[in-house]
Write a protein that holds these residues in place. Structure first.
Motif, PDB file in Angstrom:
ATOM      1  N   MET A 177       3.480   4.107  -4.819  1.00 28.37           N
ATOM      2  CA  MET A 177       2.989   5.139  -3.903  1.00 28.37           C
ATOM      3  C   MET A 177       3.083   4.748  -2.431  1.00 28.37           C
ATOM      4  O   MET A 177       3.479   5.574  -1.593  1.00 28.37           O
ATOM      5  CB  MET A 177       1.551   5.522  -4.254  1.00 28.37           C
ATOM      6  CG  MET A 177       1.024   6.706  -3.450  1.00 28.37           C
ATOM      7  SD  MET A 177      -0.647   7.186  -3.954  1.00 28.37           S
ATOM      8  CE  MET A 177      -0.326   7.788  -5.604  1.00 28.37           C
ATOM      9  N   PRO A 178       2.745   3.509  -2.047  1.00 28.55           N
ATOM     10  CA  PRO A 178       2.866   3.173  -0.615  1.00 28.55           C
ATOM     11  C   PRO A 178       4.290   3.282  -0.087  1.00 28.55           C
ATOM     12  O   PRO A 178       4.479   3.591   1.095  1.00 28.55           O
ATOM     13  CB  PRO A 178       2.356   1.724  -0.565  1.00 28.55           C
ATOM     14  CG  PRO A 178       1.474   1.584  -1.748  1.00 28.55           C
ATOM     15  CD  PRO A 178       2.106   2.430  -2.818  1.00 28.55           C
ATOM     16  N   SER A 201      -1.354   5.388   6.792  1.00 27.90           N
ATOM     17  CA  SER A 201      -1.967   4.866   5.573  1.00 27.90           C
ATOM     18  C   SER A 201      -3.347   5.469   5.349  1.00 27.90           C
ATOM     19  O   SER A 201      -3.724   5.781   4.219  1.00 27.90           O
ATOM     20  CB  SER A 201      -2.065   3.336   5.664  1.00 27.90           C
ATOM     21  OG  SER A 201      -2.583   2.798   4.471  1.00 27.90           O
ATOM     22  N   ILE A 202      -4.097   5.645   6.444  1.00 20.17           N
ATOM     23  CA  ILE A 202      -5.434   6.247   6.323  1.00 20.17           C
ATOM     24  C   ILE A 202      -5.334   7.673   5.790  1.00 20.17           C
ATOM     25  O   ILE A 202      -6.072   8.074   4.885  1.00 20.17           O
ATOM     26  CB  ILE A 202      -6.150   6.228   7.695  1.00 20.17           C
ATOM     27  CG1 ILE A 202      -6.527   4.797   8.079  1.00 20.17           C
ATOM     28  CG2 ILE A 202      -7.397   7.118   7.664  1.00 20.17           C
ATOM     29  CD1 ILE A 202      -7.050   4.662   9.493  1.00 20.17           C
ATOM     30  N   VAL A 203      -4.395   8.447   6.356  1.00 23.68           N
ATOM     31  CA  VAL A 203      -4.222   9.830   5.904  1.00 23.68           C
ATOM     32  C   VAL A 203      -3.727   9.870   4.461  1.00 23.68           C
ATOM     33  O   VAL A 203      -4.205  10.658   3.645  1.00 23.68           O
ATOM     34  CB  VAL A 203      -3.250  10.583   6.830  1.00 23.68           C
ATOM     35  CG1 VAL A 203      -2.951  11.973   6.291  1.00 23.68           C
ATOM     36  CG2 VAL A 203      -3.848  10.687   8.233  1.00 23.68           C
ATOM     37  N   GLY A 221      -3.300   0.215  -3.094  1.00 23.05           N
ATOM     38  CA  GLY A 221      -1.963  -0.056  -2.581  1.00 23.05           C
ATOM     39  C   GLY A 221      -1.786   0.425  -1.162  1.00 23.05           C
ATOM     40  O   GLY A 221      -1.166  -0.254  -0.327  1.00 23.05           O
ATOM     41  N   LEU A 222      -2.347   1.592  -0.850  1.00 24.05           N
ATOM     42  CA  LEU A 222      -2.215   2.148   0.495  1.00 24.05           C
ATOM     43  C   LEU A 222      -3.023   1.353   1.512  1.00 24.05           C
ATOM     44  O   LEU A 222      -2.582   1.162   2.653  1.00 24.05           O
ATOM     45  CB  LEU A 222      -2.659   3.608   0.496  1.00 24.05           C
ATOM     46  CG  LEU A 222      -1.750   4.564  -0.278  1.00 24.05           C
ATOM     47  CD1 LEU A 222      -2.419   5.916  -0.455  1.00 24.05           C
ATOM     48  CD2 LEU A 222      -0.401   4.719   0.411  1.00 24.05           C
ATOM     49  N   VAL A 223      -4.200   0.859   1.116  1.00 28.13           N
ATOM     50  CA  VAL A 223      -5.015   0.052   2.028  1.00 28.13           C
ATOM     51  C   VAL A 223      -4.283  -1.236   2.394  1.00 28.13           C
ATOM     52  O   VAL A 223      -4.321  -1.692   3.538  1.00 28.13           O
ATOM     53  CB  VAL A 223      -6.377  -0.267   1.363  1.00 28.13           C
ATOM     54  CG1 VAL A 223      -7.095  -1.370   2.122  1.00 28.13           C
ATOM     55  CG2 VAL A 223      -7.247   0.973   1.337  1.00 28.13           C
ATOM     56  N   VAL A 224      -3.592  -1.812   1.424  1.00 25.56           N
ATOM     57  CA  VAL A 224      -2.869  -3.060   1.678  1.00 25.56           C
ATOM     58  C   VAL A 224      -1.585  -2.804   2.458  1.00 25.56           C
ATOM     59  O   VAL A 224      -1.240  -3.545   3.388  1.00 25.56           O
ATOM     60  CB  VAL A 224      -2.552  -3.769   0.335  1.00 25.56           C
ATOM     61  CG1 VAL A 224      -1.633  -4.965   0.568  1.00 25.56           C
ATOM     62  CG2 VAL A 224      -3.841  -4.194  -0.355  1.00 25.56           C
TER      63      VAL A 224
END
Length: 408
Positions: free
Chosen positions: A239-240, A45-47, A362-365
């Protein structure tokens, strides 16, 4: 009278195919390299977030750069820098060892690539109206062809990426990504097209004022404002799934090729949907197509949340791509027909940056939620709001403007 020729249009399409294939390979390679360390979805997710966080500012600047520096020049600069950013992965590994390719390095290089890519995409999109006119094609046909080629790139890219990772490894796979961007650069280098060169900047405002002008134009145009809202929300929810959840699922199962096939299924559906858009536009209006896409996407994501067998996932992913394939041509058509030529780059940049704004959220969640609650719960947390978005979009009056003709 300008001679009719398809060469400029086909050159743009080839450049989009090559650059898109490079991005498609990266879509598989970056999360795979991150997950190799400890299998954490948070690392992936970080990347992935690093590959989307710069897009908001980068796309805004890209639109202004296109209007100020010229479409062809910006496309070439973007491809050059994108190639260097991905080639840095194997270069660093060669110089300092494979252990140097950690999550921090991958995130930094993904961020660099994300900062450069939007300029090339925006530049190619803004050249389509003139290229379509030279080819004697309608704008709907040209946009459908462009998006079909872009989806074809994501068939070639992830599929090849999964196979290359299983044979060459994730690090050496990045050489192929760099070569794809170089091919795009060479294609644009030979392109000759009206409006693609250096524009007359005598009457243009300063850079920041130019960005503000593009933002104001989008805000004051109801149909663009409504499209931005729908696209921003849909991007943040979708996206996630592609960037974190599917890579996490198949990494846990040690199935890189299967991950590639899932992304290929999405792109095959998108390819068919985009190719069929020109014919579909004669049978159904643009608003109906868009609303159907968002609703079907929500339903399909909800079924995927139960993690059925791979064949069912592949079919659902193909359906998602099929119904969503015509959406990008519709977006492109509205932007190209509502914005004056001197603002076209900034309007495309503004719309793209707004769509990317929700991606990092969205990616952070999604990453921490997948580690804590599992993939099933995380899929549901993304799919159910997508269903709500489809219901809300039905009642947006501005979307009825999608079926109005071009504004002179």
């Amino acid at each position: 009278m300008t001679e009719t020729t398809r060469a400029p249009l086909f050159t743009i399409l080839f450049a989009a195919l090559a650059a898109g294939a490079g991005n498609g390979i990266s879509l598989v390679a970056y999360p795979w390299l991150a997950l190799q360390h400890n299998g954490s979805a948070l690392d992936a997710s970080i990347v992935a977030m690093a590959g989307t966080l710069p897009l908001l500012a980068a796309t805004l600047l890209a639109g202004t750069a296109v209007d100020y520096l010229g479409r062809r020049r910006v496309a070439m600069i973007s491809d050059s820098l994108s190639a260097l950013s991905v080639a840095a992965v194997p270069v660093i590994a060669w110089a300092f060892g494979a252990q140097a390719i950690n999550v921090a390095v991958l995130a930094a290089l993904a961020a660099l690539g994300a900062f450069f890519d939007p300029a090339g995409i925006t530049a190619r999109q803004t050249m389509l109206p003139e290229a379509a006119q030279r080819a004697g094609w309608t704008l709907d046909r040209a946009n459908g062809g462009y998006e079909a080629v872009f989806n074809l790139a994501y068939i070639v890219g992830p599929g090849v990426g999964g196979l290359l990772i299983s044979t060459l490894g994730g690090i050496d796979t990045m050489w192929v990504t760099a070569a794809s961007f170089v091919l795009s650069l060479l294609a644009v280098a030979v392109l000759r097209l009206e409006g693609a060169g250096t524009p007359d900047r005598a009457e243009m405002p300063r850079v920041w004022a130019g960005i503000v002008e593009g933002l104001k134009f989008v805000w004051r145009t109801p149909v663009l404002r409504a499209l931005a809202f729908v696209d921003l929300t849909a991007t943040g929810l979708y996206m996630p799934m592609e960037s974190v959840l599917f890579p996490k699922y198949f990494t846990d199962r040690n199935e890189p090729a299967e991950l590639g096939w899932v992304l290929v299924a999405l792109s095959v559906g998108g390819l068919l949907g985009a190719l069929g858009y020109a014919a579909l536009s004669r049978l159904a209006n643009r608003r109906t197509v868009m609303l159907t896409a968002v609703l079907v996407l929500g339903v399909s994501m909800t079924v995927i949340a139960f993690l059925p067998p791979l064949p069912i996932i592949l079919v659902l992913c193909a359906i998602v791509g099929l119904v969503y394939g015509p959406i990008a041509p519709i977006y492109n058509y509205v932007m190209q027909t509502r914005a004056p030529a001197h603002l076209r780059g900034r309007v495309v940049g503004v719309m793209g940056s707004l769509a990317y704004a929700a991606g990092p959220i969205g990616l952070v969640v999604a990453g921490p939620l997948a580690d804590a609650a599992g993939l099933h719960a995380t899929f549901l947390a993304l799919s159910l709001p997508m269903l709500v978005l489809g219901a809300v979009a039905i009642f947006l009056p501005a979307l009825r403007h999608l079926d109005r003709g071009p504004v002179e």
